[in-house]
Write a protein that holds these residues in place. Structure first.
Motif, PDB file in Angstrom:
ATOM      1  N   GLU A   3      42.163  55.021  37.682  1.00 60.45           N
ATOM      2  CA  GLU A   3      42.267  54.593  36.294  1.00 60.45           C
ATOM      3  C   GLU A   3      43.646  54.061  35.937  1.00 60.45           C
ATOM      4  N   ASN A   4      44.690  54.717  36.466  1.00 61.47           N
ATOM      5  CA  ASN A   4      46.011  54.426  35.935  1.00 61.47           C
ATOM      6  C   ASN A   4      46.602  53.079  36.348  1.00 61.47           C
ATOM      7  N   ASN A   5      46.076  52.453  37.428  1.00 59.17           N
ATOM      8  CA  ASN A   5      46.643  51.146  37.716  1.00 59.17           C
ATOM      9  C   ASN A   5      45.749  49.993  37.250  1.00 59.17           C
ATOM     10  N   THR A   6      44.765  50.314  36.428  1.00 59.48           N
ATOM     11  CA  THR A   6      43.935  49.269  35.856  1.00 59.48           C
ATOM     12  C   THR A   6      44.562  48.800  34.551  1.00 59.48           C
ATOM     13  N   LEU A   7      44.791  47.504  34.443  1.00 61.85           N
ATOM     14  CA  LEU A   7      45.401  46.986  33.228  1.00 61.85           C
ATOM     15  C   LEU A   7      44.340  46.501  32.248  1.00 61.85           C
ATOM     16  N   LYS A  43      43.663  44.918  38.084  1.00 60.58           N
ATOM     17  CA  LYS A  43      44.703  45.917  38.320  1.00 60.58           C
ATOM     18  C   LYS A  43      46.064  45.349  37.984  1.00 60.58           C
ATOM     19  N   LYS A  44      46.973  46.243  37.697  1.00 60.38           N
ATOM     20  CA  LYS A  44      48.339  45.849  37.377  1.00 60.38           C
ATOM     21  C   LYS A  44      48.943  45.034  38.504  1.00 60.38           C
ATOM     22  N   GLY A  45      49.520  43.896  38.186  1.00 65.41           N
ATOM     23  CA  GLY A  45      50.236  43.110  39.181  1.00 65.41           C
ATOM     24  C   GLY A  45      49.371  42.268  40.094  1.00 65.41           C
ATOM     25  N   GLU A  46      48.063  42.318  39.917  1.00 69.48           N
ATOM     26  CA  GLU A  46      47.231  41.512  40.806  1.00 69.48           C
ATOM     27  C   GLU A  46      46.799  40.219  40.110  1.00 69.48           C
ATOM     28  N   THR A  47      46.241  39.311  40.908  1.00 69.46           N
ATOM     29  CA  THR A  47      45.657  38.104  40.366  1.00 69.46           C
ATOM     30  C   THR A  47      44.172  38.136  40.666  1.00 69.46           C
ATOM     31  N   LEU A  48      43.374  38.093  39.609  1.00 71.18           N
ATOM     32  CA  LEU A  48      41.936  37.994  39.807  1.00 71.18           C
ATOM     33  C   LEU A  48      41.544  36.541  39.578  1.00 71.18           C
ATOM     34  N   GLY A  49      40.943  35.921  40.580  1.00 71.75           N
ATOM     35  CA  GLY A  49      40.485  34.536  40.440  1.00 71.75           C
ATOM     36  C   GLY A  49      39.071  34.547  39.893  1.00 71.75           C
ATOM     37  N   LEU A  50      38.801  33.651  38.951  1.00 70.54           N
ATOM     38  CA  LEU A  50      37.458  33.552  38.394  1.00 70.54           C
ATOM     39  C   LEU A  50      36.993  32.118  38.615  1.00 70.54           C
ATOM     40  N   VAL A  51      35.981  31.944  39.475  1.00 71.74           N
ATOM     41  CA  VAL A  51      35.545  30.584  39.784  1.00 71.74           C
ATOM     42  C   VAL A  51      34.094  30.372  39.399  1.00 71.74           C
ATOM     43  N   GLY A  52      33.745  29.120  39.238  1.00 74.13           N
ATOM     44  CA  GLY A  52      32.387  28.755  38.895  1.00 74.13           C
ATOM     45  C   GLY A  52      32.397  27.326  38.396  1.00 74.13           C
ATOM     46  N   PHE A  78      42.472  47.107  27.198  1.00 69.91           N
ATOM     47  CA  PHE A  78      43.766  46.670  27.710  1.00 69.91           C
ATOM     48  C   PHE A  78      44.672  47.888  27.649  1.00 69.91           C
ATOM     49  N   ARG A  79      45.151  48.335  28.775  1.00 71.13           N
ATOM     50  CA  ARG A  79      45.896  49.609  28.860  1.00 71.13           C
ATOM     51  C   ARG A  79      45.121  50.719  28.151  1.00 71.13           C
ATOM     52  N   ASP A  80      43.821  50.774  28.381  1.00 71.05           N
ATOM     53  CA  ASP A  80      42.958  51.807  27.803  1.00 71.05           C
ATOM     54  C   ASP A  80      42.822  51.732  26.282  1.00 71.05           C
ATOM     55  N   ILE A  81      43.307  50.622  25.674  1.00 73.75           N
ATOM     56  CA  ILE A  81      43.076  50.440  24.240  1.00 73.75           C
ATOM     57  C   ILE A  81      41.876  49.507  24.096  1.00 73.75           C
ATOM     58  N   GLY A 202      53.407  31.867  41.068  1.00 73.41           N
ATOM     59  CA  GLY A 202      53.590  32.901  42.078  1.00 73.41           C
ATOM     60  C   GLY A 202      54.968  33.556  41.979  1.00 73.41           C
ATOM     61  N   ASP A 203      56.003  32.724  41.832  1.00 73.91           N
ATOM     62  CA  ASP A 203      57.375  33.243  41.714  1.00 73.91           C
ATOM     63  C   ASP A 203      57.517  34.128  40.487  1.00 73.91           C
ATOM     64  N   LEU A 204      56.968  33.661  39.358  1.00 75.33           N
ATOM     65  CA  LEU A 204      57.095  34.410  38.115  1.00 75.33           C
ATOM     66  C   LEU A 204      56.394  35.756  38.213  1.00 75.33           C
ATOM     67  N   GLN A 205      55.245  35.751  38.904  1.00 70.70           N
ATOM     68  CA  GLN A 205      54.514  37.000  39.069  1.00 70.70           C
ATOM     69  C   GLN A 205      55.363  38.007  39.838  1.00 70.70           C
ATOM     70  N   GLU A 206      56.002  37.519  40.877  1.00 70.94           N
ATOM     71  CA  GLU A 206      56.832  38.386  41.704  1.00 70.94           C
ATOM     72  C   GLU A 206      58.012  38.940  40.910  1.00 70.94           C
ATOM     73  N   GLU A 207      58.687  38.038  40.163  1.00 66.64           N
ATOM     74  CA  GLU A 207      59.879  38.442  39.432  1.00 66.64           C
ATOM     75  C   GLU A 207      59.578  39.385  38.271  1.00 66.64           C
ATOM     76  N   MET A 208      58.480  39.103  37.555  1.00 66.75           N
ATOM     77  CA  MET A 208      58.253  39.805  36.309  1.00 66.75           C
ATOM     78  C   MET A 208      57.079  40.770  36.371  1.00 66.75           C
ATOM     79  N   GLY A 209      56.480  40.901  37.551  1.00 66.33           N
ATOM     80  CA  GLY A 209      55.357  41.826  37.710  1.00 66.33           C
ATOM     81  C   GLY A 209      54.165  41.483  36.846  1.00 66.33           C
ATOM     82  N   LEU A 210      53.866  40.179  36.722  1.00 69.15           N
ATOM     83  CA  LEU A 210      52.772  39.742  35.859  1.00 69.15           C
ATOM     84  C   LEU A 210      51.406  39.997  36.480  1.00 69.15           C
ATOM     85  N   THR A 211      50.417  40.122  35.617  1.00 66.89           N
ATOM     86  CA  THR A 211      49.034  40.219  36.048  1.00 66.89           C
ATOM     87  C   THR A 211      48.321  38.963  35.550  1.00 66.89           C
ATOM     88  N   TYR A 212      47.579  38.320  36.449  1.00 66.90           N
ATOM     89  CA  TYR A 212      46.902  37.083  36.062  1.00 66.90           C
ATOM     90  C   TYR A 212      45.391  37.201  36.144  1.00 66.90           C
TER      91      TYR A 212
END
Lengths: 333, 331
Positions: A3-7, A43-52, A78-81, A202-212
């Motif tokens: 649960e805790n690493n799900t954003l 999950k926090k920090g991951e990138t989920l691709g959505l295609v179709g 979002f963060r359990d809210i 990709g760079d921004l995700q690494e630097e700022m820990g973004l989730t996409y």
């Protein structure tokens, strides 16, 4: 998935757009079922691709998660809210942490505002910093996305498509969000420019820990940037897996056909590969087929598919699929 | 390849547009030959002149602002440059047909699909309405539209994007063209529909034996379709090679970088894509020397002052570059 690493958690999300008739006495005569019950987690920090394909509901999914469309039913956490129950004030506060990059860099920037004002707008709206600090922050953001800070007083038309998309990225980053919905951010760009924007993300995700949540129809780019990939068809997710698993061990007949339709950049491989050509067009989401929505185009469909909607199930660990005949798809396709 | 007859021979084609900002050099002297039944892919980014060069050949640009110049454009031995406009009209849509990029806007929304397929049949082949109708139904069937006879009375908005593009193909094939030019016909469509159309055009080409020029920005589409590929940049042909050599052994720095910027089938997560920094040049103020110099990883002093001509470096493989990218030295 602990649960805790799900954003972001999406549960049975539905978005129907009403079709109305009449001018004064409008009555609803139907609904476009753009999103019809999707569930997934990011999950926090991951990138989920959505295609179709176009019209499958991927953009609507992204926008409904951010509550830019009010969902018809279902829940988004979002963060359990629970965002679907949050008040407008609470939502505004939460929007600092969830932003969107739009598809069309030509339409999503106001042509009458300077780049400086466009990027500062989120800071203005949320009353962050003094004017001097905002100015400073805009310069910093421009540098961050690889643009010259000297450009602040220019207008969007003075920039190329790739540069405009960088401005869109800078605006999304202004509030230091945690989660960004990237809605086809590269499909309007030329090939040599696409790689620049993908690398930047990709760079921004690494630097700022973004989730996409990365929405796209270009499978090869999605594969490059995503950790996991969800495939959508007519308002439903038909398959969800780790990117390598999805490509190596594709289960759903639609995913198999979609992957085989993507042109490879290799003439020899192109000549040898077996291509599965789907018949017909994607049916209208206003009137989707009964049972499994893919059965009208599915090469292995049987009677059961016409009546029974397959459950979205975990076929293998972390590999979800909605199909009655996974084994048959493996053998026959 | 040489044993086939040359049907299109473009020699030093140049197209400019006069605009308020100045003279836009859209096509800057391109030359190539096309053989009977051959499939040629033309790739390049937006604004590289790939569409304009074809529209120039067919004289489908408004003159002025456009100005089309060429030493010669031979089509089956005749020089199209010498043709008056009324003769050109007889060639367009009959011997050379074109499929346009956007099926949503290239069909007339107030005319039925049937009317639009019958038009070239009546105009070029002199058919009467009844004959034309029968042939139109046949053509729609050929491009894979079921129940074709009754669909002739439909309007374009009653067709989906893929079906509209099929109808466009039916119009283009109506007069059995010797050459079919497809200008990004699948760009506006989804991949599964794109796959359908590519398969259809391939089959039709095999059956009807026409030559095909396929314009696209998608290097993947060309890989599966073309025999030979021309890469354009800033109005120049920078590389011209058989499809296998182009992908396995690209020799122009632009082609080389473009292929590297695509995501690989097997790549490591987090690995960066190689990029081509910068932007294509402004076509109003064309730089002296090679147009790719500001973005080129191999640039030498000579490249900044002299623009390389297209030069044969091995059999059927031509590039416009001073440098051998294998050694990084001047050729």
């Amino acid at each position: 998935m602990s649960e805790n690493n799900t954003l972001v958690r999406v549960e049975n999300l539905v978005k129907h757009f009403p079709i109305t008739r009449g001018v004064v006495f409008q009555k609803q005569v139907g609904a476009v079922k753009a999103v019809d019950g999707v569930s997934f987690e990011i999950k926090k920090g991951e990138t989920l691709g959505l295609v179709g394909e176009s019209g499958c509901g991927k953009t609507t999914t992204g926008r409904t998660i951010l509550q830019l469309h009010k969902p018809t039913s279902g829940e988004v956490f979002f963060r359990d809210i629970n965002l679907t129950e949050a008040s407008d004030g609470k939502l505004r506060e939460l929007r600092r942490d969830m932003q969107i990059i739009f598809q069309d860099p030509y339409a999503s920037l106001n042509p009458r505002m300077t780049v400086g004002r466009i990027i500062a707008e989120p800071l203005d709206v949320h009353n962050i910093g003094t004017p001097a600090e905002r100015k400073e922050r805009v310069q910093e953001l421009l540098r961050l996305v690889g643009l010259n800070p000297y450009f602040v007083n220019r207008y969007p038309h003075e920039f190329s498509g790739g540069q405009r998309q960088r401005i869109g990225v800078a605006r999304a980053l202004a509030l230091e969000p945690e989660f960004i919905v990237c809605d086809e951010p590269i499909s309007a760009l030329d090939v040599s420019i696409q790689a620049q924007v993908v690398n930047l993300l990709g760079d921004l995700q690494e630097e700022m820990g973004l989730t996409y949540l990365f929405i796209a129809h270009d499978l090869s780019m999605v594969r490059h940037i995503s950790n996991r990939i969800a495939v959508m068809y007519l308002g439903k997710i038909v398959e969800l897996a780790d990117r390598d698993v999805l490509f190596a061990n594709t289960l759903h007949p639609y995913s198999i056909a979609l992957l085989s339709a993507v042109p490879l950049h290799n003439p020899a491989a192109e000549r040898e590969r077996k291509r599965i050509i789907l018949m017909g067009d994607v049916p209208s989401p206003a009137n989707p087929p009964t049972g499994c929505r893919f059965h009208t185009r599915c090469p292995i469909a049987e009677k059961r598919c016409e009546v029974e909607d397959p459950e979205f199930r975990e076929y293998e660990k972390d590999h979800w699929v909605a199909c009655h005949f996974v084994e048959k798809a493996q053998q026959k396709m | 390849m040489e044993d086939r007859e040359v049907i299109l021979d473009i020699q030093n084609l140049r197209t400019t547009f006069s605009t308020q900002e100045g003279l836009v050099h859209a096509v800057n002297g391109i030359s190539y030959k096309l053989h009977t039944g051959e499939t040629l892919g033309i790739v390049g980014e937006s604004g590289c002149g790939k569409s304009v060069s074809m529209l120039s050949v067919l004289r489908l640009l408004e003159i002025p602002p456009a100005k089309i110049m060429a030493d010669a454009i031979y089509f089956k031995g005749d020089n199209l440059i010498d043709y008056p406009n009324n003769e050109m009209r007889k060639i367009r849509g009959s011997k050379i047909a074109m499929i346009f990029q956007d099926p949503m806007t290239s069909l007339n929304p107030v005319l039925t699909i049937g009317f639009q397929i019958k038009e070239p049949l009546k105009l070029h082949l002199g058919m009467d309405d009844k004959e034309a109708k029968a042939r139109a139904a046949e053509l729609l069937k050929l491009v894979g539209i079921p129940d074709s006879e009754s669909r002739l009375d439909d309007y374009p908005h009653q067709f989906s994007g893929g079906m509209r593009q099929r109808a466009m193909i039916a119009i283009a094939l109506a007069c059995n063209p010797t050459l079919l030019i497809a200008d990004e016909p699948t760009t506006a469509l989804d991949v599964t529909i794109q796959a359908q159309l590519i398969e259809l055009v391939k089959e039709l080409q095999d059956d009807l034996g026409m030559a095909l020029i396929w314009i696209t920005h998608d290097l993947g589409v060309v890989a599966g379709l073309a025999e030979r590929v021309i890469v354009m940049y800033a109005g120049y042909v920078v590389e011209d090679a058989p499809v296998d050599s182009l992908y396995e052994d690209p020799r122009h720095p632009y082609t080389f970088a473009l292929l590297k910027s695509l995501p690989k089938l097997i790549d490591v997560p987090g690995e960066k894509l190689e990029t081509i920094e910068g932007l294509p040049p402004d076509l109003v103020e064309m730089p002296k020397g090679c147009p790719f110099v500001p973005r080129c990883a191999f640039a030498k002093d000579k490249c900044r002052t002299e623009n390389p001509a297209l030069d044969e470096i091995s059999l059927d493989h031509r590039i416009a570059c001073w440098v051998d990218i294998k050694t990084g030295e001047l050729r």
